[in-house]
Scaffold this motif. Structure first.
Motif, PDB file in Angstrom:
ATOM      1  N   ALA A  46       9.803  -5.884   3.435  1.00 44.71           N
ATOM      2  CA  ALA A  46       8.937  -6.815   4.178  1.00 44.71           C
ATOM      3  C   ALA A  46       7.475  -6.669   3.790  1.00 44.71           C
ATOM      4  N   GLY A  47       7.167  -5.711   2.914  1.00 47.70           N
ATOM      5  CA  GLY A  47       5.801  -5.521   2.454  1.00 47.70           C
ATOM      6  C   GLY A  47       4.909  -4.764   3.412  1.00 47.70           C
ATOM      7  N   LEU A  48       5.510  -4.044   4.364  1.00 51.42           N
ATOM      8  CA  LEU A  48       4.717  -3.386   5.403  1.00 51.42           C
ATOM      9  C   LEU A  48       4.365  -1.946   5.075  1.00 51.42           C
ATOM     10  N   LEU A  49       5.082  -1.331   4.142  1.00 51.45           N
ATOM     11  CA  LEU A  49       4.788   0.035   3.748  1.00 51.45           C
ATOM     12  C   LEU A  49       5.283   0.235   2.322  1.00 51.45           C
ATOM     13  N   ARG A  50       4.999   1.405   1.775  1.00 51.18           N
ATOM     14  CA  ARG A  50       5.556   1.763   0.469  1.00 51.18           C
ATOM     15  C   ARG A  50       6.219   3.135   0.585  1.00 51.18           C
ATOM     16  N   LYS A  51       7.399   3.238   0.037  1.00 52.50           N
ATOM     17  CA  LYS A  51       8.086   4.522   0.029  1.00 52.50           C
ATOM     18  C   LYS A  51       7.491   5.406  -1.056  1.00 52.50           C
ATOM     19  N   VAL A  52       7.257   6.649  -0.710  1.00 50.96           N
ATOM     20  CA  VAL A  52       6.767   7.640  -1.661  1.00 50.96           C
ATOM     21  C   VAL A  52       7.762   8.792  -1.651  1.00 50.96           C
ATOM     22  N   HIS A  53       7.572   9.746  -2.548  1.00 51.59           N
ATOM     23  CA  HIS A  53       8.508  10.864  -2.633  1.00 51.59           C
ATOM     24  C   HIS A  53       8.559  11.622  -1.308  1.00 51.59           C
ATOM     25  N   GLY A  54       9.719  11.581  -0.683  1.00 49.90           N
ATOM     26  CA  GLY A  54       9.923  12.327   0.551  1.00 49.90           C
ATOM     27  C   GLY A  54       9.425  11.663   1.814  1.00 49.90           C
ATOM     28  N   GLY A  55       8.975  10.416   1.709  1.00 46.32           N
ATOM     29  CA  GLY A  55       8.470   9.781   2.919  1.00 46.32           C
ATOM     30  C   GLY A  55       7.993   8.362   2.699  1.00 46.32           C
ATOM     31  N   ALA A  56       6.997   7.959   3.480  1.00 51.56           N
ATOM     32  CA  ALA A  56       6.448   6.603   3.395  1.00 51.56           C
ATOM     33  C   ALA A  56       4.957   6.641   3.683  1.00 51.56           C
ATOM     34  N   SER A  57       4.255   5.655   3.158  1.00 53.14           N
ATOM     35  CA  SER A  57       2.806   5.574   3.346  1.00 53.14           C
ATOM     36  C   SER A  57       2.408   4.130   3.597  1.00 53.14           C
ATOM     37  N   ILE A  58       1.367   3.975   4.388  1.00 55.40           N
ATOM     38  CA  ILE A  58       0.792   2.649   4.618  1.00 55.40           C
ATOM     39  C   ILE A  58      -0.563   2.517   3.932  1.00 55.40           C
ATOM     40  N   GLU A  59      -0.984   3.592   3.256  1.00 54.55           N
ATOM     41  CA  GLU A  59      -2.277   3.599   2.586  1.00 54.55           C
ATOM     42  C   GLU A  59      -2.222   2.761   1.306  1.00 54.55           C
ATOM     43  N   SER A  60      -3.355   2.221   0.905  1.00 50.45           N
ATOM     44  CA  SER A  60      -3.413   1.331  -0.250  1.00 50.45           C
ATOM     45  C   SER A  60      -3.088   2.064  -1.539  1.00 50.45           C
ATOM     46  N   SER A  61      -2.547   1.304  -2.478  1.00 49.04           N
ATOM     47  CA  SER A  61      -2.330   1.776  -3.844  1.00 49.04           C
ATOM     48  C   SER A  61      -2.664   0.605  -4.761  1.00 49.04           C
ATOM     49  N   PRO A  62      -2.653   0.811  -6.076  1.00 50.69           N
ATOM     50  CA  PRO A  62      -2.946  -0.326  -6.966  1.00 50.69           C
ATOM     51  C   PRO A  62      -2.019  -1.519  -6.785  1.00 50.69           C
ATOM     52  N   GLN A  63      -0.801  -1.302  -6.253  1.00 49.00           N
ATOM     53  CA  GLN A  63       0.144  -2.398  -6.085  1.00 49.00           C
ATOM     54  C   GLN A  63       0.411  -2.753  -4.625  1.00 49.00           C
ATOM     55  N   PHE A  64      -0.184  -2.017  -3.703  1.00 47.41           N
ATOM     56  CA  PHE A  64       0.122  -2.206  -2.290  1.00 47.41           C
ATOM     57  C   PHE A  64      -1.163  -2.203  -1.472  1.00 47.41           C
ATOM     58  N   GLU A  65      -1.347  -3.227  -0.641  1.00 51.38           N
ATOM     59  CA  GLU A  65      -2.483  -3.275   0.265  1.00 51.38           C
ATOM     60  C   GLU A  65      -2.010  -2.903   1.662  1.00 51.38           C
ATOM     61  N   SER A  66      -2.833  -2.143   2.363  1.00 50.71           N
ATOM     62  CA  SER A  66      -2.476  -1.660   3.693  1.00 50.71           C
ATOM     63  C   SER A  66      -2.393  -2.794   4.703  1.00 50.71           C
ATOM     64  N   ASP A  67      -1.668  -2.522   5.771  1.00 50.58           N
ATOM     65  CA  ASP A  67      -1.596  -3.431   6.906  1.00 50.58           C
ATOM     66  C   ASP A  67      -2.989  -3.638   7.497  1.00 50.58           C
ATOM     67  N   PHE A  68      -3.262  -4.865   7.959  1.00 49.88           N
ATOM     68  CA  PHE A  68      -4.567  -5.200   8.534  1.00 49.88           C
ATOM     69  C   PHE A  68      -4.966  -4.230   9.638  1.00 49.88           C
TER      70      PHE A  68
END
Length: 261
Positions: A46-68
């Motif tokens: 749904a584009g609300l978070l990004r999975k990272v190794h061992g968990g999940a993050s809502i922080e921005s990355s080059p391909q993912f913008e954080s929730d408002f």
């Protein structure tokens, strides 16, 4: 707990902490790690978070913008300072555009100081703040609502903007590298670019953490803007790149330092 309720609570945790491990989430809800994986897969899709190794993050990355809602909390004082300076650039009677960003949204409550105004925006926070305010003619851009960006996007939004003209547009981007602005989302970029085309002049609003960062999609060269407004001290390298590119930088951090001296 129903899966949809658990996923909402996962988002609440991430909005507060920024990231969380699968193990901690599984313990928090007394479910298996596989169940958490499925929840995170659905939320990522749904584009609300990004999975990272061992968990999940809502922080921005080059391909993912954080929730408002998360971005609204980050650098809040700096964004308010940027917003206040941006409002000082507006004259009564003008037509202005505010984009979906949390920094532009922070301008909304300050616009009563320069009424009368016409405000064009796809930012739901700004629409809510300005609805019914005397002296503000509000033009709310329709389109498909995005909960993540708390704004309206798509063909309907784009077509509405093409039929409008404004004196000033205030926009933000999620990353600035050298003399170029970038964003992670193609649909958001489409609307921001049209806002620039619909205004006689534009300003880019960017807290200092946006500088020397990357995002997937090119938005615009910074020389398209009258100036870039920031509220903190940027690195010497970022400052030198702007100077070499003849990009005007206005820092409320510098102004506050001068005023306190």
């Amino acid at each position: 707990m129903r899966p949809e309720d658990r996923r909402q609570k996962i988002m609440d945790i991430l909005l507060e902490a920024g990231s969380a491990s699968i193990e901690d989430l599984a313990n928090s809800f007394a479910v298996s790690k596989m169940t958490v994986h499925r929840d995170l897969d659905d939320l990522e899709q749904a584009g609300l978070l990004r999975k990272v190794h061992g968990g999940a993050s809502i922080e921005s990355s080059p391909q993912f913008e954080s929730d408002f809602r998360y971005r609204e909390r980050m650098a809040a004082a700096e964004k308010r300072a940027i917003a206040r300076h941006a409002v000082s650039l507006i004259e009564p009677g003008q037509i202005i555009i505010l984009d979906d960003s949390s920094t532009a949204g922070a301008m909304a409550s300050l616009l009563t100081e320069v009424r009368p105004l016409t405000v064009i925006t796809n930012n739901l926070s700004a629409i809510t703040a300005l609805s019914g305010v005397a002296g503000i003619q509000l033009i709310a851009l329709g389109g498909a609502y995005s909960k993540k960006f708390n704004g309206f996007f798509g063909i309907v939004t784009d077509e509405a903007l093409k039929s409008l003209r404004a004196d000033i547009a205030f926009l933000s981007s999620s990353a600035i590298e050298g003399t170029q602005a970038f964003h992670q989302d193609q649909e958001v970029i489409q609307i921001k670019r049209q806002m620039i085309r619909s205004a006689r002049r534009s300003y880019l609003l960017a807290d200092h953490d946006k500088f020397s960062r990357q995002a997937l999609h090119f938005l615009a060269d910074l020389d398209l803007f009258e100036a870039v407004l920031t509220g903190g001290k940027i690195t010497p390298e970022a400052s030198a790149a702007l100077a070499d590119g003849d990009v005007k930088l206005i820092s409320t951090h510098s102004e506050e330092s001068e005023n306190s001296a």
